[in-house]
Design a protein around this motif. Structure first.
Motif, PDB file in Angstrom:
ATOM      1  N   LEU A   1     -14.301  70.238  17.909  1.00  0.00           N
ATOM      2  CA  LEU A   1     -15.057  69.905  19.117  1.00  0.00           C
ATOM      3  C   LEU A   1     -16.027  71.029  19.467  1.00  0.00           C
ATOM      4  CD1 LEU A   1     -12.035  68.602  21.231  1.00  0.00           C
ATOM      5  CD2 LEU A   1     -13.754  67.190  20.089  1.00  0.00           C
ATOM      6  N   ASN A   2     -17.101  70.671  20.114  1.00  0.00           N
ATOM      7  CA  ASN A   2     -18.090  71.664  20.536  1.00  0.00           C
ATOM      8  C   ASN A   2     -17.814  72.130  21.962  1.00  0.00           C
ATOM      9  OD1 ASN A   2     -19.569  71.442  18.127  1.00  0.00           O
ATOM     10  ND2 ASN A   2     -20.616  69.634  18.899  1.00  0.00           N
ATOM     11  N   ASN A   3     -18.250  73.337  22.248  1.00  0.00           N
ATOM     12  CA  ASN A   3     -18.202  73.887  23.610  1.00  0.00           C
ATOM     13  C   ASN A   3     -16.808  73.858  24.231  1.00  0.00           C
ATOM     14  OD1 ASN A   3     -21.008  74.350  23.537  1.00  0.00           O
ATOM     15  ND2 ASN A   3     -21.362  72.205  24.055  1.00  0.00           N
ATOM     16  N   ILE A   4     -15.836  74.374  23.512  1.00  0.00           N
ATOM     17  CA  ILE A   4     -14.460  74.430  23.994  1.00  0.00           C
ATOM     18  C   ILE A   4     -14.176  75.832  24.535  1.00  0.00           C
ATOM     19  CG2 ILE A   4     -12.026  74.339  23.316  1.00  0.00           C
ATOM     20  CD1 ILE A   4     -13.234  71.654  23.285  1.00  0.00           C
ATOM     21  N   ASN A   5     -13.675  75.890  25.744  1.00  0.00           N
ATOM     22  CA  ASN A   5     -13.157  77.127  26.327  1.00  0.00           C
ATOM     23  C   ASN A   5     -11.663  76.922  26.482  1.00  0.00           C
ATOM     24  OD1 ASN A   5     -15.780  78.320  26.824  1.00  0.00           O
ATOM     25  ND2 ASN A   5     -15.988  76.778  28.418  1.00  0.00           N
ATOM     26  N   THR A   6     -10.877  77.852  25.994  1.00  0.00           N
ATOM     27  CA  THR A   6      -9.429  77.686  26.086  1.00  0.00           C
ATOM     28  C   THR A   6      -8.807  78.792  26.919  1.00  0.00           C
ATOM     29  OG1 THR A   6      -9.104  78.855  23.993  1.00  0.00           O
ATOM     30  CG2 THR A   6      -9.175  76.459  23.895  1.00  0.00           C
ATOM     31  N   LEU A   7      -7.731  78.415  27.550  1.00  0.00           N
ATOM     32  CA  LEU A   7      -6.894  79.315  28.321  1.00  0.00           C
ATOM     33  C   LEU A   7      -5.494  79.135  27.769  1.00  0.00           C
ATOM     34  CD1 LEU A   7      -6.312  81.024  30.934  1.00  0.00           C
ATOM     35  CD2 LEU A   7      -5.836  78.842  32.014  1.00  0.00           C
ATOM     36  N   GLU A   8      -4.827  80.219  27.435  1.00  0.00           N
ATOM     37  CA  GLU A   8      -3.497  80.127  26.859  1.00  0.00           C
ATOM     38  C   GLU A   8      -2.494  80.826  27.760  1.00  0.00           C
ATOM     39  OE1 GLU A   8      -3.333  81.281  22.719  1.00  0.00           O
ATOM     40  OE2 GLU A   8      -5.428  80.682  22.446  1.00  0.00           O
ATOM     41  N   THR A   9      -1.361  80.174  27.936  1.00  0.00           N
ATOM     42  CA  THR A   9      -0.297  80.762  28.738  1.00  0.00           C
ATOM     43  C   THR A   9       1.058  80.252  28.234  1.00  0.00           C
ATOM     44  OG1 THR A   9       0.511  81.151  30.986  1.00  0.00           O
ATOM     45  CG2 THR A   9      -0.424  78.987  30.539  1.00  0.00           C
ATOM     46  N   GLY A  10       2.092  81.005  28.539  1.00  0.00           N
ATOM     47  CA  GLY A  10       3.425  80.673  28.056  1.00  0.00           C
ATOM     48  C   GLY A  10       4.200  79.690  28.905  1.00  0.00           C
ATOM     49  N   SER A  11       3.708  79.398  30.139  1.00  0.00           N
ATOM     50  CA  SER A  11       4.449  78.473  30.994  1.00  0.00           C
ATOM     51  C   SER A  11       3.525  77.800  31.995  1.00  0.00           C
ATOM     52  CB  SER A  11       5.559  79.205  31.751  1.00  0.00           C
ATOM     53  OG  SER A  11       5.007  80.011  32.765  1.00  0.00           O
ATOM     54  N   MET A  12       3.964  76.646  32.483  1.00  0.00           N
ATOM     55  CA  MET A  12       3.194  75.944  33.504  1.00  0.00           C
ATOM     56  C   MET A  12       3.131  76.755  34.790  1.00  0.00           C
ATOM     57  SD  MET A  12       3.914  71.855  33.122  1.00  0.00           S
ATOM     58  CE  MET A  12       5.662  71.944  33.374  1.00  0.00           C
ATOM     59  N   ASN A  13       4.194  77.480  35.100  1.00  0.00           N
ATOM     60  CA  ASN A  13       4.213  78.290  36.330  1.00  0.00           C
ATOM     61  C   ASN A  13       3.132  79.361  36.332  1.00  0.00           C
ATOM     62  OD1 ASN A  13       6.308  77.058  37.772  1.00  0.00           O
ATOM     63  ND2 ASN A  13       7.826  78.077  36.507  1.00  0.00           N
TER      64      ASN A  13
END
Length: 129
Positions: A24-36
């Motif tokens: 996909l084009n123009n993807i910004n991602t945020l990564e985290t270990g939990s929903m909290n």
């Protein structure tokens, strides 16, 4: 497009990020270990898709936390990717507003089909479920 990747395993998050970036084009991602922790680390602003990984150690989703995250991100489409699919919970998750449900044993094509379906406003449940 802003995508949040939530899973306790960094290698899973990295793999999903690499796959999404290649497709996909123009993807910004945020990564985290939990929903909290999502609200604490969100520097993207509005999130379009939230992909939540469930592990063998944590096979069930905390529905109260999921509801809270959904309220804080009302424009986001949610996808659950389970290591051990819980067939009984798929219906209740979909009724709560989850748009996609995958087995972690699904193919990369299934992930992209799911992401494209939820982008288009369509629900997706993998064929294994």
């Amino acid at each position: 497009m802003n995508v949040a990747l939530i899973d306790r395993h960094p290698i899973f998050r990295t793999g999903i990020r690499v796959m999404l970036n290649s497709q996909l084009n123009n993807i910004n991602t945020l990564e985290t270990g939990s929903m909290n922790s999502l609200a604490k680390v969100n520097k993207l602003g509005d999130i379009d898709i939230v992909i939540i990984g469930l592990s063998e150690e944590q096979p069930e989703i905390d529905k109260a936390v999921l509801k809270r995250v959904m309220r804080k991100n009302p424009l986001a489409s949610f996808i659950v990717c389970a290591a051990i699919p819980c067939y009984e919970s798929v219906g209740s998750l979909m009724r709560m507003g989850v748009k996609g449900y995958l087995n972690k044993n699904s193919s990369p094509d299934d992930l992209m089909t799911c992401v494209n379906a939820v982008i288009a406003g369509e629900p997706f449940v993998c064929h294994q479920v």
